[in-house]
Design an enzyme around this catalytic site. Structure first.
Site, PDB file in Angstrom:
ATOM      1  N   LYS A 120       0.628  -1.289  -0.115  1.00  0.00           N
ATOM      2  CA  LYS A 120       0.001   0.003  -0.164  1.00  0.00           C
ATOM      3  C   LYS A 120       0.853   1.371   0.167  1.00  0.00           C
ATOM      4  O   LYS A 120       2.166   1.172   0.119  1.00  0.00           O
ATOM      5  CB  LYS A 120      -1.088   0.014   1.108  1.00  0.00           C
ATOM      6  CG  LYS A 120      -0.008  -0.198   2.475  1.00  0.00           C
ATOM      7  CD  LYS A 120      -1.125  -0.477   3.587  1.00  0.00           C
ATOM      8  CE  LYS A 120      -0.384  -0.255   5.154  1.00  0.00           C
ATOM      9  NZ  LYS A 120      -1.182  -1.018   6.168  1.00  0.00           N
TER      10      LYS A 120
ATOM     11  N   ARG B 154     -10.696  -0.450  14.398  1.00  0.00           N
ATOM     12  CA  ARG B 154     -10.373   0.416  13.367  1.00  0.00           C
ATOM     13  C   ARG B 154     -11.245   0.169  12.020  1.00  0.00           C
ATOM     14  O   ARG B 154     -11.933   0.829  11.632  1.00  0.00           O
ATOM     15  CB  ARG B 154      -9.011   0.429  13.015  1.00  0.00           C
ATOM     16  CG  ARG B 154      -8.522   1.604  12.076  1.00  0.00           C
ATOM     17  CD  ARG B 154      -7.000   1.534  11.984  1.00  0.00           C
ATOM     18  NE  ARG B 154      -6.458   0.054  11.245  1.00  0.00           N
ATOM     19  CZ  ARG B 154      -5.259   0.058  10.832  1.00  0.00           C
ATOM     20  NH1 ARG B 154      -4.397   1.080  10.909  1.00  0.00           N
ATOM     21  NH2 ARG B 154      -5.009  -0.901  10.128  1.00  0.00           N
TER      22      ARG B 154
ATOM     23  N   TYR C 211      14.979  30.256   8.305  1.00  0.00           N
ATOM     24  CA  TYR C 211      13.949  30.890   9.023  1.00  0.00           C
ATOM     25  C   TYR C 211      13.902  31.048  10.201  1.00  0.00           C
ATOM     26  O   TYR C 211      14.425  30.050  10.997  1.00  0.00           O
ATOM     27  CB  TYR C 211      12.837  30.110   8.307  1.00  0.00           C
ATOM     28  CG  TYR C 211      12.519  30.321   6.773  1.00  0.00           C
ATOM     29  CD1 TYR C 211      11.988  31.567   6.201  1.00  0.00           C
ATOM     30  CD2 TYR C 211      12.454  29.437   5.940  1.00  0.00           C
ATOM     31  CE1 TYR C 211      11.837  31.796   4.990  1.00  0.00           C
ATOM     32  CE2 TYR C 211      12.074  29.511   4.704  1.00  0.00           C
ATOM     33  CZ  TYR C 211      11.938  30.778   4.086  1.00  0.00           C
ATOM     34  OH  TYR C 211      11.666  30.910   2.682  1.00  0.00           O
TER      35      TYR C 211
ATOM     36  N   MET D 283      11.226  24.734   2.567  1.00  0.00           N
ATOM     37  CA  MET D 283      10.540  23.909   1.547  1.00  0.00           C
ATOM     38  C   MET D 283      11.343  23.213   0.697  1.00  0.00           C
ATOM     39  O   MET D 283      11.233  21.999   0.617  1.00  0.00           O
ATOM     40  CB  MET D 283       9.540  24.765   1.015  1.00  0.00           C
ATOM     41  CG  MET D 283       8.700  23.955  -0.056  1.00  0.00           C
ATOM     42  SD  MET D 283       7.698  25.089  -1.145  1.00  0.00           S
ATOM     43  CE  MET D 283       6.606  25.781   0.037  1.00  0.00           C
TER      44      MET D 283
HETATM   45  C1  LIG Z   1      -0.414  -2.049   6.782  1.00  0.00           C
HETATM   46  C2  LIG Z   1      -1.177  -3.218   7.222  1.00  0.00           C
HETATM   47  C3  LIG Z   1      -0.325  -4.366   7.323  1.00  0.00           C
HETATM   48  C4  LIG Z   1       1.298  -4.421   7.149  1.00  0.00           C
HETATM   49  O1  LIG Z   1       1.855  -3.860   8.376  1.00  0.00           O
HETATM   50  P1  LIG Z   1       3.058  -3.523   8.621  1.00  0.00           P
HETATM   51  O2  LIG Z   1       3.209  -2.951   9.996  1.00  0.00           O
HETATM   52  O3  LIG Z   1       3.573  -2.524   8.005  1.00  0.00           O
HETATM   53  O4  LIG Z   1       3.854  -4.961   8.483  1.00  0.00           O
HETATM   54  C5  LIG Z   1      -0.934  -5.510   7.481  1.00  0.00           C
HETATM   55  N1  LIG Z   1      -2.236  -5.522   7.724  1.00  0.00           N
HETATM   56  C6  LIG Z   1      -3.028  -4.557   7.766  1.00  0.00           C
HETATM   57  C7  LIG Z   1      -4.360  -4.802   8.279  1.00  0.00           C
HETATM   58  C8  LIG Z   1      -2.469  -3.331   7.363  1.00  0.00           C
HETATM   59  O5  LIG Z   1      -3.255  -2.184   7.423  1.00  0.00           O
END
Ligand SMILES: *Cc1c(COP(=O)(O)O)cnc(C)c1O
Length: 354
Positions: A43, A134, A250, A298
């Site tokens: 992701k 979540r 800055y 920046m």
């Molecule tokens: C992002 C995620 C993972 C991977 O987690 P890491 O800590 O990066 O290994 C696995 N399962 C879910 C549901 C996630 O959101």
């Protein structure tokens, strides 16, 4: 191949990503999992490292099951890996029917409503919330899952995976075992990167690591079993010999004395070099550690090179073997994940092992 824009000559910094290191991290995770297969989480553009090259490398290393967060990420990944199993963590969003069908994506269904809408459309995953609050069905909702739902991965996610002694971790594993025993499915999955290192009781049927593939330490209280595939080299664009008392940047937050020497680097917070690294970051010139002085702006940062021989055009390590993402994160109070996923789009990216 020579090109005029986004070349080593025109970019302010060079981001090198070693795909062989990512492959060997995948093998290391497979070894930890024993006979249990290992999926790959790619992701957020492969944790900032570039989903195309990263996912291709992981496929070459043997990964066949991939997770992304969003549907659009799945569509992008499908163009890279025509034959992979692509699972979408956010689930079956309203109006996304065509996207799932056309790109052969698998939703991780996280509510009874999503399950109801998906039913009859084929293979899916189901996420059960065992304590993170979540995503996912509550454990007491799983008896409402309709018969005949074709569940591939039944999954849950740990809230405190990097602390294997945390009571919540044990409770989540216990709850997940109970759910697994009553819901028909093909593969049960709980372990993210840190979960893989908890041990066999966390492995179930499929590992699901992300960050460890990219070198982030999944065991923060012990030595990192993973290797860092990332090197970020920033370019010096100006050297200053300080001949009178003054200040840099800055807000004039950092005072300078006559005799000091500074270099200005063409990287700033717009490139993901976090502003919270102001007067906290460390850069390496060869083996020499050099501090970031004053505010990160920046497009630029300043480093104190007093006593060193440096010149415009020279490259310095903003991320490398001595200052990997986890160390920069520690210096400014965040986590390596955030350093990686902020890596900017202006860098010249070079992939090794492609
Ligand atoms: C992002 C995620 C993972 C991977 O987690 P890491 O800590 O990066 O290994 C696995 N399962 C879910 C549901 C996630 O959101």
């Amino acid at each position: 191949m020579s090109q005029i824009t986004n070349s080593v000559h025109t970019a302010g910094a060079i981001l090198s990503i070693d795909l062989d290191v990512i492959k060997s991290n995948y093998q290391r995770l497979c070894q930890e999992l024993g006979d249990v297969p290992c999926a790959a989480v790619v992701k957020a553009n492969g944790y900032g490292l570039g989903v195309g090259p990263v996912a291709t490398a992981l496929w070459q290393a043997g990964a066949r099951t991939f997770f992304v967060a969003q549907i659009d990420e799945g569509i992008e990944l499908r163009a890279v890996l025509p034959d992979a199993d692509i699972h979408i963590l956010v689930g079956f969003l309203h109006g996304s029917d065509d996207a799932f069908r056309q790109f052969n994506l698998i939703p991780v269904l996280n509510s009874l409503d999503q399950i109801d809408r998906w039913k009859g459309r084929g293979r899916c995953d189901v996420h059960v919330d065992t304590g993170m609050t979540r995503l996912g069905l509550a454990p007491d909702e799983v008896d409402q899952i309709p018969d005949g739902l074709d569940i591939d991965v039944l999954m849950t996610h740990l809230a405190c995976a990097d602390d294997k002694d945390h009571p919540l971790t044990h409770q989540q594993i216990r709850t997940f075992r109970q759910v697994r025993d009553v819901v028909a499915h093909k593969r049960a999955s709980l372990a993210n990167s840190s979960g893989v290192f908890i041990g066999p009781e966390a492995h179930f049927d499929l590992g699901r690591p992300g960050c460890a593939l990219y070198g982030i330490n999944p065991t923060p209280h012990q030595e990192n079993p993973m290797q860092n595939p990332v090197r970020l080299q920033g370019k010096i664009v100006q050297v200053h010999e300080i001949d009178t008392q003054s200040s840099v940047g800055y807000g004039a937050t950092h005072a300078l004395e006559a005799g000091q020497k500074l270099a200005t680097i063409a990287v700033g917070y717009a490139d993901g070099y976090l502003r919270s690294l102001s007067s906290k970051g460390v850069v390496y010139i060869g083996e020499q550690e050099v501090p970031v002085v004053g505010r990160v702006s920046m497009d630029l940062i300043s480093i104190d090179i007093t006593g060193l021989d440096c010149e415009a055009g020279q490259l310095v390590d903003l991320i490398g073997p001595h200052n990997p993402p986890d160390r920069l994160a520690d210096l400014c109070g965040t986590i390596g994940y955030e350093i990686l996923t902020n890596l900017g789009s202006r860098y010249k990216r070079i992939y090794k092992g492609e």
